[in-house]
Design an enzyme around this catalytic site. Structure first.
Site, PDB file in Angstrom:
ATOM      1  N   ASP A  37      15.508 -39.018 -28.554  1.00 37.97           N
ATOM      2  CA  ASP A  37      15.566 -37.789 -27.471  1.00 37.97           C
ATOM      3  C   ASP A  37      16.121 -36.509 -28.215  1.00 37.97           C
ATOM      4  N   ALA A  87       8.896 -35.593 -22.675  1.00 31.96           N
ATOM      5  CA  ALA A  87       7.834 -34.496 -22.290  1.00 31.96           C
ATOM      6  C   ALA A  87       8.678 -33.356 -21.809  1.00 31.96           C
ATOM      7  N   THR A 104       5.177 -29.997 -27.063  1.00 30.44           N
ATOM      8  CA  THR A 104       5.752 -31.418 -27.030  1.00 30.44           C
ATOM      9  C   THR A 104       4.928 -32.746 -26.551  1.00 30.44           C
ATOM     10  N   THR A 134       1.495 -38.626 -15.298  1.00 37.34           N
ATOM     11  CA  THR A 134       1.414 -38.347 -14.113  1.00 37.34           C
ATOM     12  C   THR A 134       0.436 -38.269 -13.248  1.00 37.34           C
ATOM     13  N   ASP A 135       0.677 -38.403 -11.984  1.00 36.57           N
ATOM     14  CA  ASP A 135      -0.862 -38.267 -11.164  1.00 36.57           C
ATOM     15  C   ASP A 135      -1.441 -37.192 -11.019  1.00 36.57           C
ATOM     16  N   GLU A 136      -0.509 -35.801 -11.558  1.00 40.01           N
ATOM     17  CA  GLU A 136      -1.021 -34.581 -11.460  1.00 40.01           C
ATOM     18  C   GLU A 136      -2.219 -34.300 -12.370  1.00 40.01           C
ATOM     19  N   TYR A 159       1.401 -27.718 -17.169  1.00 39.48           N
ATOM     20  CA  TYR A 159       1.964 -28.862 -17.553  1.00 39.48           C
ATOM     21  C   TYR A 159       0.925 -30.202 -17.445  1.00 39.48           C
ATOM     22  N   ALA A 161      -2.317 -29.878 -17.470  1.00 43.01           N
ATOM     23  CA  ALA A 161      -3.278 -30.065 -18.607  1.00 43.01           C
ATOM     24  C   ALA A 161      -2.940 -30.542 -19.941  1.00 43.01           C
ATOM     25  N   LYS A 163      -0.394 -32.885 -20.083  1.00 46.34           N
ATOM     26  CA  LYS A 163      -0.190 -34.296 -19.847  1.00 46.34           C
ATOM     27  C   LYS A 163      -1.846 -34.774 -20.008  1.00 46.34           C
ATOM     28  N   LEU A 199      12.544 -30.230  -6.810  1.00 48.53           N
ATOM     29  CA  LEU A 199      12.855 -29.988  -5.398  1.00 48.53           C
ATOM     30  C   LEU A 199      14.086 -30.718  -4.858  1.00 48.53           C
ATOM     31  N   GLY A 292      -1.238 -21.231  -8.525  1.00 47.11           N
ATOM     32  CA  GLY A 292      -1.978 -22.458  -8.625  1.00 47.11           C
ATOM     33  C   GLY A 292      -1.638 -23.698  -8.074  1.00 47.11           C
TER      34      GLY A 292
HETATM   35  P1  NAD Z   1      12.934 -35.066 -17.937  1.00 49.53           P
HETATM   36  O1  NAD Z   1      12.444 -33.408 -17.977  1.00 49.53           O
HETATM   37  O2  NAD Z   1      13.858 -35.167 -17.130  1.00 49.53           O
HETATM   38  O3  NAD Z   1      13.077 -35.738 -19.290  1.00 49.53           O
HETATM   39  C1  NAD Z   1      12.280 -35.463 -20.450  1.00 49.53           C
HETATM   40  C2  NAD Z   1      13.042 -35.850 -21.647  1.00 49.53           C
HETATM   41  O4  NAD Z   1      12.102 -35.809 -22.930  1.00 49.53           O
HETATM   42  C3  NAD Z   1      14.440 -35.102 -21.927  1.00 49.53           C
HETATM   43  O5  NAD Z   1      15.508 -36.024 -22.267  1.00 49.53           O
HETATM   44  C4  NAD Z   1      14.234 -34.151 -23.096  1.00 49.53           C
HETATM   45  O6  NAD Z   1      15.229 -34.035 -23.815  1.00 49.53           O
HETATM   46  C5  NAD Z   1      13.296 -35.141 -23.814  1.00 49.53           C
HETATM   47  N1  NAD Z   1      12.329 -34.293 -24.817  1.00 49.53           N
HETATM   48  C6  NAD Z   1      11.751 -33.110 -24.288  1.00 49.53           C
HETATM   49  N2  NAD Z   1      10.890 -32.608 -25.564  1.00 49.53           N
HETATM   50  C7  NAD Z   1      11.218 -33.640 -26.544  1.00 49.53           C
HETATM   51  C8  NAD Z   1      10.954 -33.949 -27.868  1.00 49.53           C
HETATM   52  N3  NAD Z   1      10.033 -32.931 -28.370  1.00 49.53           N
HETATM   53  N4  NAD Z   1      11.076 -34.763 -28.510  1.00 49.53           N
HETATM   54  C9  NAD Z   1      11.948 -35.986 -28.045  1.00 49.53           C
HETATM   55  N5  NAD Z   1      12.422 -35.744 -26.945  1.00 49.53           N
HETATM   56  C10 NAD Z   1      12.089 -34.488 -25.946  1.00 49.53           C
HETATM   57  O7  NAD Z   1      11.289 -35.753 -17.495  1.00 49.53           O
HETATM   58  P2  NAD Z   1      11.251 -36.906 -16.296  1.00 49.53           P
HETATM   59  O8  NAD Z   1      11.129 -36.131 -15.051  1.00 49.53           O
HETATM   60  O9  NAD Z   1      12.125 -38.094 -16.648  1.00 49.53           O
HETATM   61  O10 NAD Z   1       9.792 -37.578 -16.654  1.00 49.53           O
HETATM   62  C11 NAD Z   1       9.701 -38.438 -17.624  1.00 49.53           C
HETATM   63  C12 NAD Z   1       8.242 -38.545 -18.203  1.00 49.53           C
HETATM   64  O11 NAD Z   1       7.617 -39.209 -16.845  1.00 49.53           O
HETATM   65  C13 NAD Z   1       7.246 -37.321 -18.378  1.00 49.53           C
HETATM   66  O12 NAD Z   1       6.463 -37.871 -19.423  1.00 49.53           O
HETATM   67  C14 NAD Z   1       6.592 -36.889 -17.103  1.00 49.53           C
HETATM   68  O13 NAD Z   1       5.437 -36.377 -17.391  1.00 49.53           O
HETATM   69  C15 NAD Z   1       6.412 -38.103 -16.417  1.00 49.53           C
HETATM   70  N6  NAD Z   1       6.304 -38.116 -14.912  1.00 49.53           N
HETATM   71  C16 NAD Z   1       7.463 -37.595 -14.344  1.00 49.53           C
HETATM   72  C17 NAD Z   1       7.290 -37.605 -12.825  1.00 49.53           C
HETATM   73  C18 NAD Z   1       8.656 -37.037 -12.141  1.00 49.53           C
HETATM   74  O14 NAD Z   1       8.503 -36.942 -10.793  1.00 49.53           O
HETATM   75  N7  NAD Z   1       9.879 -36.757 -12.787  1.00 49.53           N
HETATM   76  C19 NAD Z   1       6.355 -38.388 -12.283  1.00 49.53           C
HETATM   77  C20 NAD Z   1       5.395 -39.009 -12.916  1.00 49.53           C
HETATM   78  C21 NAD Z   1       5.366 -38.965 -14.356  1.00 49.53           C
HETATM   79  O1  DAU Z   2       3.568 -35.825  -8.998  1.00 44.85           O
HETATM   80  C1  DAU Z   2       4.426 -36.156 -10.354  1.00 44.85           C
HETATM   81  C2  DAU Z   2       5.049 -34.677 -10.738  1.00 44.85           C
HETATM   82  O2  DAU Z   2       6.228 -34.433  -9.760  1.00 44.85           O
HETATM   83  C3  DAU Z   2       5.631 -34.861 -12.244  1.00 44.85           C
HETATM   84  O3  DAU Z   2       4.587 -34.998 -13.248  1.00 44.85           O
HETATM   85  C4  DAU Z   2       6.418 -33.664 -12.642  1.00 44.85           C
HETATM   86  O4  DAU Z   2       7.189 -33.900 -13.879  1.00 44.85           O
HETATM   87  C5  DAU Z   2       7.399 -33.550 -11.609  1.00 44.85           C
HETATM   88  O5  DAU Z   2       8.215 -32.101 -11.950  1.00 44.85           O
HETATM   89  C6  DAU Z   2       6.971 -33.449 -10.275  1.00 44.85           C
HETATM   90  O6  DAU Z   2       6.099 -32.060  -9.944  1.00 44.85           O
HETATM   91  P1  DAU Z   2       5.958 -31.357  -8.747  1.00 44.85           P
HETATM   92  O7  DAU Z   2       5.616 -29.879  -9.146  1.00 44.85           O
HETATM   93  O8  DAU Z   2       5.380 -31.742  -7.609  1.00 44.85           O
HETATM   94  O9  DAU Z   2       7.493 -31.320  -8.491  1.00 44.85           O
HETATM   95  P2  DAU Z   2       8.750 -30.078  -7.844  1.00 44.85           P
HETATM   96  O10 DAU Z   2      10.075 -31.015  -7.508  1.00 44.85           O
HETATM   97  O11 DAU Z   2       8.882 -29.113  -8.910  1.00 44.85           O
HETATM   98  O12 DAU Z   2       8.138 -29.609  -6.566  1.00 44.85           O
HETATM   99  C7  DAU Z   2       7.617 -30.415  -5.523  1.00 44.85           C
HETATM  100  C8  DAU Z   2       7.242 -29.700  -4.439  1.00 44.85           C
HETATM  101  O13 DAU Z   2       7.975 -28.712  -3.854  1.00 44.85           O
HETATM  102  C9  DAU Z   2       6.025 -28.713  -4.884  1.00 44.85           C
HETATM  103  O14 DAU Z   2       5.049 -28.671  -3.858  1.00 44.85           O
HETATM  104  C10 DAU Z   2       6.699 -27.247  -5.082  1.00 44.85           C
HETATM  105  C11 DAU Z   2       7.655 -27.367  -4.071  1.00 44.85           C
HETATM  106  N1  DAU Z   2       8.926 -26.416  -4.243  1.00 44.85           N
HETATM  107  C12 DAU Z   2       9.476 -26.873  -5.707  1.00 44.85           C
HETATM  108  C13 DAU Z   2      10.660 -26.056  -5.870  1.00 44.85           C
HETATM  109  C14 DAU Z   2      11.246 -26.395  -7.365  1.00 44.85           C
HETATM  110  C15 DAU Z   2       9.395 -25.505  -3.742  1.00 44.85           C
HETATM  111  O15 DAU Z   2       8.941 -25.315  -2.450  1.00 44.85           O
HETATM  112  N2  DAU Z   2      10.431 -24.919  -3.936  1.00 44.85           N
HETATM  113  C16 DAU Z   2      11.257 -24.761  -5.240  1.00 44.85           C
HETATM  114  O16 DAU Z   2      12.220 -24.381  -5.681  1.00 44.85           O
END
Ligand code: NAD
Ligand code: DAU
Length: 353
Positions: A37, A87, A104, A134-136, A159, A161, A163, A199, A292
């Site tokens: 990391d 990521a 990254t 991700t599903d995005e 983001y 795009a 992924k 969120l 968007g």
């Molecule tokens: P996060 O942002 O909490 O953690 C990302 C980690 O990657 C951090 O520890 C960071 O230090 C590390 N990192 C970033 N750039 C790096 C680099 N260049 N080299 C080495 N390490 C690096 O992310 P998360 O929410 O835990 O997501 C993890 C993975 O799961 C991602 O690939 C994300 O796209 C995917 N994902 C996340 C969600 C979600 O809801 N959070 C849902 C579906 C998929």
């Molecule tokens: O679907 C998987 C994705 O879910 C992951 O790939 C991403 O890494 C993860 O960040 C997450 O993306 P979202 O954009 O859906 O999550 P976020 O928590 O940023 O936002 C969830 C919803 O809430 C979204 O519709 C935007 C809204 N939101 C978010 C924030 C931060 C608000 O209304 N206000 C806020 O301040």
């Protein structure tokens, strides 16, 4: 000790990665787990204090985009498998600063794939590269339908795009070089150790501080929420039992309109902190929409259920209750991760909305 497998987990100090590392270290004492990391703002070794002294765990600080360093790491450890979580992960940050996401998520994934290919050579049969996505990547749904594994890609934020680009590279290395990979595309995760820019943790923290809850647009966007440990169980199954070259969607069958989720969260926190019902809902503030902003995500997780027998184990009520309890009792963690650069980010992100 001679380990049965030597596994690299990237991004293991982040939210999902730390749960994944903990699960693998505790479940597979005969595996060596190396957590790589870069410790960006989102990576925090506090997330792994409980397992840092385990004999089958090593932490390495480094950047996945640094191919020379990655090559050496592969030579040193001769990994059997990779679970690639690292990521840039926050959509709002990708809107402000897209290039670091491309660097990254695209270049970093490419460097890992290239290092695997070089280290594993022609004999890749029992190796495994698991790309955590991700599903995005599938874009935005209307009120009907679900994302399935064959849904055409239609990413709409920098983001998603980036992924999508990384997913394509992983498939290209499978088709071109036979690199044994699996990809999983998961819906929104929630749970302990999630950075409070997302969120659910952001809103729990703001409620406890009495700060406004900034709801983007009308709050009508829909997300499909999954408890992080259920995601990790799915990743374990896919890593060990998924078919090479395959993709698996993971989701909670748990769709919530943002505003409904936020109201529920307010009520749960009020209830747990002894405040009169309705107190925290007064903090809800509608702000300018995300550029968007994808309207709806919803996963059809039928394939992973049919092929690998995975279903979520927690109801949303159970998962949210555990999550709120954790954040309410983790004041020190919250304050340590939200000092420094986070304050500048928060100010910039929400000041002119
Ligand atoms: P996060 O942002 O909490 O953690 C990302 C980690 O990657 C951090 O520890 C960071 O230090 C590390 N990192 C970033 N750039 C790096 C680099 N260049 N080299 C080495 N390490 C690096 O992310 P998360 O929410 O835990 O997501 C993890 C993975 O799961 C991602 O690939 C994300 O796209 C995917 N994902 C996340 C969600 C979600 O809801 N959070 C849902 C579906 C998929
Ligand atoms: O679907 C998987 C994705 O879910 C992951 O790939 C991403 O890494 C993860 O960040 C997450 O993306 P979202 O954009 O859906 O999550 P976020 O928590 O940023 O936002 C969830 C919803 O809430 C979204 O519709 C935007 C809204 N939101 C978010 C924030 C931060 C608000 O209304 N206000 C806020 O301040």
């Amino acid at each position: 000790m001679a380990y049965k497998k030597r596994i690299l987990i990237t991004g293991g100090a982040g939210f999902i990665g730390s749960h994944l590392v903990r699960h693998f270290v505790n479940t597979y004492s005969d595996y060596l787990i190396v957590n790589l990391d870069a410790l960006t703002y989102a990576g925090n070794l506090e997330n792994l204090r409980d397992i840092e002294d385990k004999p089958n765990y090593r932490f390495v600080k480094g950047d996945i985009t640094d191919l020379i360093f990655i090559r050496q790491l592969f030579r040193d450890h001769d990994f059997d498998g990779v679970l690639h979580c690292a990521a840039e992960s926050h959509v709002d940050r990708s809107i402000e600063d897209p290039l670091i996401f491309i660097q990254t998520n695209v270049m970093g994934t490419a460097a890992l794939l290239q290092a695997c290919r070089e280290q594993w050579g022609e004999d890749m049969g029992d190796k495994r590269f698991h790309h955590i996505s991700t599903d995005e990547v599938f874009g935005s749904l209307g009120s009907e339908g679900f994302f399935v594994e064959t849904t055409p890609y239609d990413p709409r934020s920098p983001y998603s795009a980036s992924k999508a680009g990384s997913d394509h590279l992983v498939r290209a290395f499978w088709h071109t070089y036979g690199l044994p990979m699996v990809i999983s595309n998961c819906s929104n995760n929630y749970g302990p150790y999630q950075f409070p820019e997302k969120l659910i943790p952001l809103f729990i923290r703001n409620i406890t501080l009495g700060k406004p809850l900034p709801v983007y647009g009308q709050g009508v966007n829909v997300r499909d929420w999954l408890y992080v440990e259920d995601h990790v169980r799915a990743l374990d199954l896919i890593f060990h039992k998924g078919q090479p070259g395959e993709t698996y969607n993971i989701g909670g069958h748990n769709e919530w309109k943002n505003i409904d989720l936020i109201r529920l969260l307010c009520d749960i926190v009020d209830n747990k902190t002894g405040k009169p019902a309705g107190t925290s809902q007064q903090l809800i503030t509608f702000v300018k929409d995300r550029a968007g902003h994808d309207m709806r995500y919803a996963i059809d997780a039928g394939k992973i259920k049919a092929d690998l027998g995975w279903v979520p184990s927690l109801t949303f009520e159970e998962g949210l209750s555990k999550t709120v309890d954790w954040y309410l009792s983790s004041h020190e963690w919250l304050e340590s991760v939200t000092s420094g650069d986070y304050l500048k980010y928060y100010e910039q992100q929400y000041s002119n909305r």
